[in-house]
Scaffold this active site. Sequence first.
Site, short mmCIF file in Angstrom:
data_model
loop_
_atom_site.label_atom_id
_atom_site.label_comp_id
_atom_site.label_asym_id
_atom_site.label_seq_id
_atom_site.Cartn_x
_atom_site.Cartn_y
_atom_site.Cartn_z
N LYS A 102 -77.04 0.11 56.39
CA LYS A 102 -77.84 1.26 56.00
C LYS A 102 -76.95 2.39 55.51
CE LYS A 102 -81.38 1.85 58.78
NZ LYS A 102 -81.83 2.16 60.15
N ARG A 113 -80.37 7.57 63.06
CA ARG A 113 -80.77 6.18 62.79
C ARG A 113 -79.64 5.21 63.07
NH1 ARG A 113 -82.16 6.62 56.52
NH2 ARG A 113 -83.48 4.81 56.95
N GLY A 138 -85.71 -3.53 63.20
CA GLY A 138 -86.51 -3.13 64.35
C GLY A 138 -85.84 -3.35 65.70
N MET A 173 -82.96 -1.92 66.89
CA MET A 173 -82.37 -0.73 67.50
C MET A 173 -83.24 0.47 67.15
SD MET A 173 -78.37 -1.55 67.04
CE MET A 173 -78.53 -1.83 65.31
N ARG A 183 -81.83 -2.47 50.92
CA ARG A 183 -81.09 -3.64 51.41
C ARG A 183 -81.59 -4.86 50.67
NH1 ARG A 183 -83.93 -3.14 57.18
NH2 ARG A 183 -86.05 -3.33 56.46
N HIS A 216 -85.16 -42.55 68.43
CA HIS A 216 -85.90 -43.39 67.50
C HIS A 216 -86.95 -42.58 66.75
CE1 HIS A 216 -89.14 -46.18 66.33
NE2 HIS A 216 -88.13 -46.98 66.00
N ARG A 237 -81.22 -50.53 56.76
CA ARG A 237 -81.20 -51.18 58.08
C ARG A 237 -82.13 -52.38 58.01
NH1 ARG A 237 -82.97 -46.08 58.57
NH2 ARG A 237 -81.63 -44.47 59.40
N ARG A 291 -76.84 -53.18 55.70
CA ARG A 291 -76.21 -53.45 56.98
C ARG A 291 -76.82 -54.70 57.61
NH1 ARG A 291 -77.01 -49.17 61.71
NH2 ARG A 291 -79.10 -50.06 61.68
N GLU A 310 -67.85 -46.90 63.41
CA GLU A 310 -68.67 -46.18 64.39
C GLU A 310 -68.18 -46.35 65.81
OE1 GLU A 310 -72.68 -47.70 64.19
OE2 GLU A 310 -71.98 -49.67 63.56
N SER A 359 -68.09 -47.05 55.82
CA SER A 359 -69.14 -46.06 55.93
C SER A 359 -69.14 -45.57 57.37
CB SER A 359 -70.49 -46.67 55.57
OG SER A 359 -71.50 -45.71 55.76
N GLY A 361 -70.46 -44.36 60.55
CA GLY A 361 -71.74 -44.25 61.25
C GLY A 361 -71.56 -43.18 62.32
N THR A 362 -71.78 -41.94 61.92
CA THR A 362 -71.39 -40.84 62.81
C THR A 362 -72.32 -40.65 64.00
OG1 THR A 362 -72.44 -39.35 61.22
CG2 THR A 362 -70.04 -39.54 61.13
N ASN A 363 -73.49 -41.29 63.99
CA ASN A 363 -74.35 -41.19 65.20
C ASN A 363 -73.67 -41.92 66.36
OD1 ASN A 363 -76.16 -39.98 63.53
ND2 ASN A 363 -77.62 -41.67 63.50
N ASP A 364 -73.39 -43.20 66.14
CA ASP A 364 -72.73 -43.96 67.19
C ASP A 364 -71.33 -43.44 67.46
OD1 ASP A 364 -74.15 -45.95 68.58
OD2 ASP A 364 -74.35 -47.14 66.75
N CYS A 390 -72.98 -42.40 56.78
CA CYS A 390 -74.39 -42.74 56.77
C CYS A 390 -75.11 -42.30 58.03
CB CYS A 390 -74.60 -44.23 56.53
SG CYS A 390 -73.90 -45.24 57.83
N TYR A 421 -68.91 -40.04 49.39
CA TYR A 421 -70.34 -39.74 49.35
C TYR A 421 -70.90 -39.54 50.74
CZ TYR A 421 -71.27 -44.51 50.88
OH TYR A 421 -71.32 -45.66 51.63
P1 ADP Z 1 -85.21 0.81 60.71
O1 ADP Z 1 -83.79 0.37 60.70
O2 ADP Z 1 -85.97 0.32 61.89
O3 ADP Z 1 -85.88 0.60 59.40
P2 ADP Z 1 -84.81 3.54 59.92
O4 ADP Z 1 -83.57 4.19 60.41
O5 ADP Z 1 -84.76 3.04 58.53
O6 ADP Z 1 -85.18 2.39 60.95
O7 ADP Z 1 -85.97 4.60 60.08
C1 ADP Z 1 -87.27 4.36 60.51
C2 ADP Z 1 -88.25 5.04 59.58
O8 ADP Z 1 -88.02 6.42 59.46
C3 ADP Z 1 -88.21 4.49 58.17
O9 ADP Z 1 -89.51 4.37 57.69
C4 ADP Z 1 -87.44 5.52 57.41
O10 ADP Z 1 -87.78 5.51 56.06
C5 ADP Z 1 -87.86 6.81 58.11
N1 ADP Z 1 -86.80 7.83 58.03
C6 ADP Z 1 -85.54 7.70 58.46
N2 ADP Z 1 -84.82 8.79 58.17
C7 ADP Z 1 -85.66 9.65 57.55
C8 ADP Z 1 -85.50 10.95 56.99
N3 ADP Z 1 -84.33 11.58 57.01
N4 ADP Z 1 -86.56 11.53 56.43
C9 ADP Z 1 -87.75 10.88 56.41
N5 ADP Z 1 -87.98 9.66 56.92
C10 ADP Z 1 -86.93 9.03 57.47
MG MG Z 2 -85.45 1.21 57.75
MG MG Z 3 -74.69 -47.77 64.81
#
Ligand code: ADP
Ligand code: MG
Ligand code: MG
Length: 881
Positions: free
Chosen positions: A27, A97, A106, A108, A342, A460, A567, A623, A751, A770, A772-775, A837, A857
């Site tokens: 980020k 953030r 989501g 952290m 991203r 099997h 087989r 075989r 094998e 060939s 036979g990496t299972n066995d 194989c 191969y």
């Molecule tokens: P996550 O990694 O969970 O996406 P973010 O750090 O991107 O968390 O932020 C969560 C939400 O808050 C996102 O929708 C982001 O766009 C919004 N947000 C983060 N910083 C700001 C900011 N400075 N102004 C307005 N909205 C923000």
């Molecule tokens: Mg975000």
């Molecule tokens: Mg075998």
Amino acid sequence: MAKKYVYFFANGKAEGRADMKDILGGKGANLAEMTNLGIPVPPGFTISAEVCKYYYDHGRTYPEELKEQVEEAMRRLEEVTGKKFGDPNNPLLVSVRSGAAISMPGMMDTVLNLGLNDETVKGLAKLTNNERFAYDAYRRFLQMFGDVVLKIPHEKFEKALEELKKEKGVKLDTELDAEDLKKLVERYKQIYKEEGKEFPQDPWKQLWLAIDAVFGSWMNERAIKYRQIHGIKEGDLLGTAVNIVAMVFGNMGEDSGTGVAFTRDPNTGEKKPYGEFLPNAQGEDVVAGIRTPLKLEELKNRMPEVYNQLLEIMDKLEKHYRDMQDIEFTVERGKLYILQTRNGKRTSQAAIRIAVDMVHEGLITKEEAILRVRPEDVEQVLHPVFDPKEKAQAKVIAKGLPASPGAATGKVVFNAKKAEELGKAGEQVILVRPETSPEDVGGMAAAQGILTSRGGMTSHAAVVARGMGKPAVVGAESIEVHPEEGYFKVGDVVVKEGEWISIDGTTGEVLLGKVTTIKPQGLEGPVAELLQWADEIRRLGVRTNADIPRDAEVARKFGAEGIGLCRTEHMFFEKDRIPKVRRMILAKTKEEREKALDELLPLQKEDFKGLFRVMKGLPVTIRLIDPPLHEFLPQEDEQIKEVAEQMGVSFEELKNVVENLKELNPMLGHRGCRLTITYPEIAVMQTKAIIGAAIELKKEEGIDVIPEIMIPLVGHVNELRYLKKIIKETADALIKEAGVELTYKIGTMIEVPRAAVTAHQIAEEAEFFSFGTNDLTQMTFGFSRDDVGKFLPEYLEKGILEHDPFKTLDYDGVGELVRMGKEKGRSTRPDLKVGVCGEHGGDPRSILFFDKIGLDYVSCSPYRVPVARLAAAQAALKNKK
Ligand code: ADP
Ligand code: MG
Ligand code: MG
């Protein structure tokens, strides 16, 4: 000079760059990069992930320099925004953030509107002339700060909000006015009191507590679990960075809002902006589902200028990053800000289409396209998937091993015969068994999918299902299967015969009830094009494991360049063969045995003709018989009785034979070449069938065939020497008699570990190897591959093994035997052809290794062939580096 921990960005100039993800996190690095690109990003700064590492290495304390650097950065932020942190007349508000080098959506925490308190909120209201907005921001801050920093359960805040809306008789947050929100703020403060927590009025205190909380969230349960699931190890990453960004406000009215935009459709890959927008909202409101967001195109009608500017920016970002972008944006009173970009997550179908389209657009090279698509993506588009909406609603009752990918739904049946009958009648069934055996193959073919409670990835059921391209979940140990009583049980759920279940062979999930499946698109369009590029780049050949013409045909369509393993015993299980095979086993004399074999010969010859026809001119490795003989006989008294009657022998006689064939360790018993050394006439019959088929095809249909006769389970060169002589005499006599020219090869499967160690001796006789990496895995580790379910999961959990060695090759042990075996073999016979194989032949990580050590191969089940083609190209590119 003090170490630099803080990187500032504002007004078109940033101290960081996109390639500084390691320390700035994804980020932070992208906020810096976008700033440098002149994209409207609110100003801010990033605290390096190195601080996170320091924090955990030093008992949750910070490097000495940090405080001053943060204070200095805040001063600069005040300067560029013209606001002051904590100033009641003109307060600067920020977001705090998280963001690591690898995105963990989501996992952290984020705090918005930091800097508000009882005084600054009044200032904000006055300044913006918008009291409702100010108190909306304040109540949001109180909630987020309470939840993220002080760990007050967020349900408490949500409940208070719900109650207030109920009192007011409104549905939406936006229907609450300034007075309501003031009331809400008071109720939130009351919650703090009830929880015994203090809300800090001092913005600096707020800031440092929030920074602590973000660094702290790196080690929260959710984040740790996420890293575990995604194979991110401690030490791969320094930790999370902290981004402190000046707030922009999407909650200032109908001319404001917040949204998410993808530069292409992440579901289909179509080149078309895709996303959602929510007016008068902030932060995560879009994804939280509080109000239904508008389609991105709606923005065109509401704010055409903003929309056009957004499209321009999206285009610029995509060209710059050369990949599909997932963008967060906010509009504050008609002004657009970008808050994050991203590389967007996408479905398999979209991944392939986007990569191929971008090559055509000149944005990326073919090599990049090949490296970008995951081999699983190719597999995924060849198998049915569940309707996502229905799947989300279905109850998962168990989880087993994802043995053969794809989604299937059907009525539960517990026996293979019944599955066949119902299948013929056009019913959809799922065959549920404790485990499967060769007798169940017909029922497996008739079923939509297979579920077993025992067995591993090379059991099997797993091997056969993959060969058929049939979804299978195996080793679902929590399920108790009672075939005789006609039900299975898992926890307190009981499922009776005839009831619907659904299985997902891609994830291993077992779901209750009927879940609609969606048909795959097949090897057409973008995926076909991508694989064609892969073929230009790869060095490894890709063959298939196929026993019958139908499988061989599928594999040819998927691009197989020959058969690496046929087989032959699978042919023996067919209805018209098994009585003859049994007669051969019961024979008391060589003459009797030869008589039974004579009857099998024409049938087996036809089988081979069928395969050769499909593989026109391509090599076909066959075989000779491999499994112990008891597998061809019934095991339970009732069936023994039935079969004895059919064969016209007494129950006692047959039972006696069955008893005599019983072994304590069948996997290490009388099987493979040991069988044909005892009964050379079986090898003779099979050779006649193979060579006879090749001769006839050549004579009658003008089809060239290159049969490769493969002897299994050789550990000592003398075993091979003995059988090779018999096979060669038989073959040469036939060829001479027919008066045609035909080349064939005699080789062996490597094998048994001893074969790898003495490969230089074995190559004196063998014309090809060939692996036979299972066995080979089973015998190198000494792990019975049918019993690994009992301990392997624990090995993986406890980190004793990093991967399931039956799924992905153990480089250091089994892999070393393969490498050494190949080297030793080639030292005797420089032109020795060497392939693989086992199941590993279709596993991308194993393919990387096979390419590196210079095998010729790999061979894998038909549905893995496209995966192997892509993986082999990726291996060639990676190993070149
Ligand atoms: P996550 O990694 O969970 O996406 P973010 O750090 O991107 O968390 O932020 C969560 C939400 O808050 C996102 O929708 C982001 O766009 C919004 N947000 C983060 N910083 C700001 C900011 N400075 N102004 C307005 N909205 C923000
Ligand atoms: Mg975000
Ligand atoms: Mg075998």
